[in-house]
Motif scaffolding. Structure first.
Motif, PDB file in Angstrom:
ATOM      1  N   VAL A 120      68.904  15.274  22.662  1.00  0.00           N
ATOM      2  CA  VAL A 120      69.978  15.743  22.421  1.00  0.00           C
ATOM      3  C   VAL A 120      70.878  14.534  22.323  1.00  0.00           C
ATOM      4  O   VAL A 120      71.120  13.832  23.185  1.00  0.00           O
ATOM      5  CB  VAL A 120      70.875  16.789  23.230  1.00  0.00           C
ATOM      6  N   TRP A 121      71.770  14.240  21.282  1.00  0.00           N
ATOM      7  CA  TRP A 121      72.781  12.846  21.156  1.00  0.00           C
ATOM      8  C   TRP A 121      73.694  13.082  22.153  1.00  0.00           C
ATOM      9  O   TRP A 121      74.510  14.124  22.332  1.00  0.00           O
ATOM     10  CB  TRP A 121      73.212  12.879  19.806  1.00  0.00           C
ATOM     11  N   ALA A 122      73.739  12.352  23.109  1.00  0.00           N
ATOM     12  CA  ALA A 122      74.932  12.252  24.230  1.00  0.00           C
ATOM     13  C   ALA A 122      76.209  11.842  23.902  1.00  0.00           C
ATOM     14  O   ALA A 122      77.410  12.205  24.744  1.00  0.00           O
ATOM     15  CB  ALA A 122      74.379  11.194  25.330  1.00  0.00           C
ATOM     16  N   ASP A 123      76.481  11.383  22.531  1.00  0.00           N
ATOM     17  CA  ASP A 123      77.845  10.891  22.213  1.00  0.00           C
ATOM     18  C   ASP A 123      77.914  11.129  20.565  1.00  0.00           C
ATOM     19  O   ASP A 123      77.182  11.193  19.947  1.00  0.00           O
ATOM     20  CB  ASP A 123      78.149   9.315  22.807  1.00  0.00           C
ATOM     21  N   GLN A 124      79.256  11.132  20.296  1.00  0.00           N
ATOM     22  CA  GLN A 124      79.530  11.334  18.901  1.00  0.00           C
ATOM     23  C   GLN A 124      79.033   9.894  18.037  1.00  0.00           C
ATOM     24  O   GLN A 124      78.547  10.218  16.886  1.00  0.00           O
ATOM     25  CB  GLN A 124      80.943  11.328  18.761  1.00  0.00           C
TER      26      GLN A 124
END
Length: 587
Positions: free
Chosen positions: A184-188
């Motif tokens: 899951v991408w942790a940041d934008q």
């Protein structure tokens, strides 16, 4: 005096510069080539030798592959190369001795592929035998292209150590962290990932330490998780320090909030054997007895010929039958394939009105394999029927089958229909089950579109060749059901689409990435199946939600997860005829 020889080839833009030196030239004792660095702008390799001597050579660009490759051959036969001519970086150095060994292995690869490969008539005609065997193998495949070759090969693979290959196929991992996960991408900005735990593997240290389904790993050993370092962080030996985060219930606001929850030290496992029979339950709701089975891959055993996994699977199904189940939910959402023999056994237990004279599937091989099997076994050699028991062959010293020995009975649940929970991980032998049962009963899919694999492979390797320890898993067979259907390369579309990461199907509902334990009826996939079975309308989640979530389902990077995981995850092993095919071809 230094002599420079420059060759211009009319058919290529290649300029190869060779440098020779007399003994009085200080560069004559340049030593071993230490590094080769590729420059994508100039299309050159910068060479550095042990003595400190440096040189630059131009690259040959191979535009026949995507992305284009770049390489250069030096005077001593050494080859420097990169797989992507558009990206600068360190090059692979292949010495002349290694090239000689490569050619030996690659000729074996080509010979074997010419016999067994499903698309053997499509192999590259003039391959480069000096390549590393993995690159050579990939260079000769009849490759898939979504636009120009949708029926091509996406699944053949090769491994440097055939022993590891065989272990992988039986769910045995040489360095196992102890849980299945997705990224899951942790940041934008998408600079790093969190790992979302899909399930802990039974008996691992991670399982014992509470690394449960739905928890997040934000760092490992204090490092962010990136596409560049994930293999190192999730692999290896020793202890891993996992930085955890969880949903925490806030009684004041009646919401779940995402919070860091400290570090957990877990031990890596060597040669860990995962048991695919993960969970089974029976639910009694009104007049319905609903069986539920989580089955995570298809394998007879851990490679020891014990049939332990098949025995356990049949035992659990038999127990469900004894409890009088009249509906069944088969959870294959994370099952990406495995042994065809186990798939036949499971399908035989689930099918409605089982008859061992009914065809489950028909196999298609290339003309060489087809003709050999046809001659040996007759016209029906490629048909697999439903079975009532699992047997194993008793072999004499010459490899001939002298008797069949019963391993266990296959219970007949005689179900009216089957509910299957699916996702993008659901592949190969799982789809074999779905496709094979469709002509005989209603199969209702709940979840997401499956992966789309209708072909199988066999393991090819040499046990007695010290010069060749490679093992390969080429596609050799395509499967059809009893109606001749095999058209699911794009996957099976679910009857009821449910995304477990975004169960409400909305863009921003605040409850994304909240996972329930297997068997919890609040799980959106299982809950949907139960509502269909019982005829009741399933309320939106019955636990204390909403969730105050920093995530959206779009942050789940399934493509990266698939790309990062080993190819054997999506394999379908033809262990029904594989050994017989190899014996026939060796005659």
């Amino acid at each position: 005096m230094k002599k420079i020889f420059i060759f211009f080839f009319a058919l290529s833009t290649l300029f190869v510069v060779f440098t020779s030196c007399k003994n009085d030239d200080p560069a004559a004792d340049k030593g071993e080539l230490v590094t080769a660095t590729y420059n994508a702008s100039t299309k050159t390799f910068a060479l550095k030798y042990a003595s400190g001597y440096t040189n630059t050579v131009n690259a040959a660009i191979d535009n026949s592959v995507t992305p284009p490759g770049a390489s250069a051959t030096l005077n001593d036969g050494t080859i420097v190369s990169v797989s992507d001519a558009n990206t600068s970086g360190e090059a692979t150095i292949t010495t002349s001795a290694a090239i000689s060994n490569n050619k030996y292995v690659n000729r074996w690869i080509y010979d074997q592929m010419s016999i067994y490969y499903l698309w053997n008539n499509k192999l590259s005609k003039n391959p480069n035998y000096s390549l590393n065997p993995a690159d050579f193998f990939n260079s000769i495949l009849y490759k898939y292209n979504a636009t120009t070759n949708p029926e091509g090969d996406r699944f053949s693979w090769i491994q440097e150590d055939y022993v590891e290959l065989l272990k992988n196929l039986n769910g045995v991992s040489s360095d196992e962290i102890g849980f299945e996960y997705t990224f899951v991408w942790a940041d934008q900005a998408k600079t790093h990932y969190y790992a979302l735990v899909l399930y802990p593997m039974t008996g691992t240290d991670a399982d014992a330490k509470g690394i449960d389904r739905g928890r997040f790993i934000t760092k490992i050993n204090g490092q962010n998780i990136t596409p560049q370092n994930y293999k190192t962080l999730f692999g290896g030996t020793g202890t891993k320090n996992l930085s955890m985060a969880d949903w925490r219930f806030d009684s004041a606001t009646s919401t779940y909030n995402f919070q860091n929850s400290g570090d957990v030290a877990i031990q890596m496992h060597s040669d860990y054997a995962e048991n695919p029979v993960y969970k089974d339950s029976v639910y009694t709701i009104d007049n319905k007895k609903i069986g539920y089975l989580v089955y995570n891959f298809f394998a007879r055993d851990k490679g020891d010929d014990s049939y332990d996994y098949d025995k356990l699977l049949m035992n659990r199904l038999d127990a469900m039958k004894a409890q009088g189940i009249n509906e069944m939910v088969l959870d294959l959402r994370y099952n990406s394939g495995g042994a065809v023999s186990s798939a036949i056994a499971l399908a035989s237990a689930l099918v409605k009105n089982r008859s061992i004279s009914n065809v489950l599937t028909t196999s298609q091989y290339n003309s060489i394999v087809h003709n050999a099997l046809l001659k040996e076994y007759g016209a029906n050699y490629n048909k697999d029927y439903f079975i009532s028991q699992i047997d194993t062959a008793k072999i004499d010293d010459k490899g001939n089958v002298i008797a069949w020995v019963k391993i266990t009975d296959v219970p007949s649940l005689n179900l009216p229909r089957l509910y299957v929970l699916t996702s993008g991980w659901t592949a190969s032998a799982s789809e074999f089950i779905i496709n094979g049962l469709k002509p005989y009963m209603e199969v209702i899919l709940i979840g997401e579109t499956t992966y789309g694999k209708n072909v199988g492979s066999i393991s090819i390797y040499e046990e007695e060749d010290p010069k060749n320890k490679w093992g390969m898993q080429p596609i050799v067979v395509k499967y059809f059901n009893s109606e001749g259907k095999s058209d699911f390369t794009a996957g099976f579309t679910p009857n009821y689409e449910v995304d477990e990461f975004n169960p409400d199907g909305m863009v921003e509902t605040g409850d994304e990435l909240f996972l329930f334990e297997f068997g919890n009826t609040n799980d959106p996939l299982l809950g949907k199946a139960i509502s269909l079975i019982t005829g009741t309308t399933r309320a939106a989640r019955t636990t204390t939600l909403p969730v105050s979530s920093p995530f959206r389902s779009s942050q789940v990077d399934n493509k990266a997860t698939f790309h990062m995981q080993d190819k054997h995850r999506f394999d379908m092993l033809d262990d029904v005829r594989g050994d017989e095919i190899r014996k026939l071809m060796e005659k």
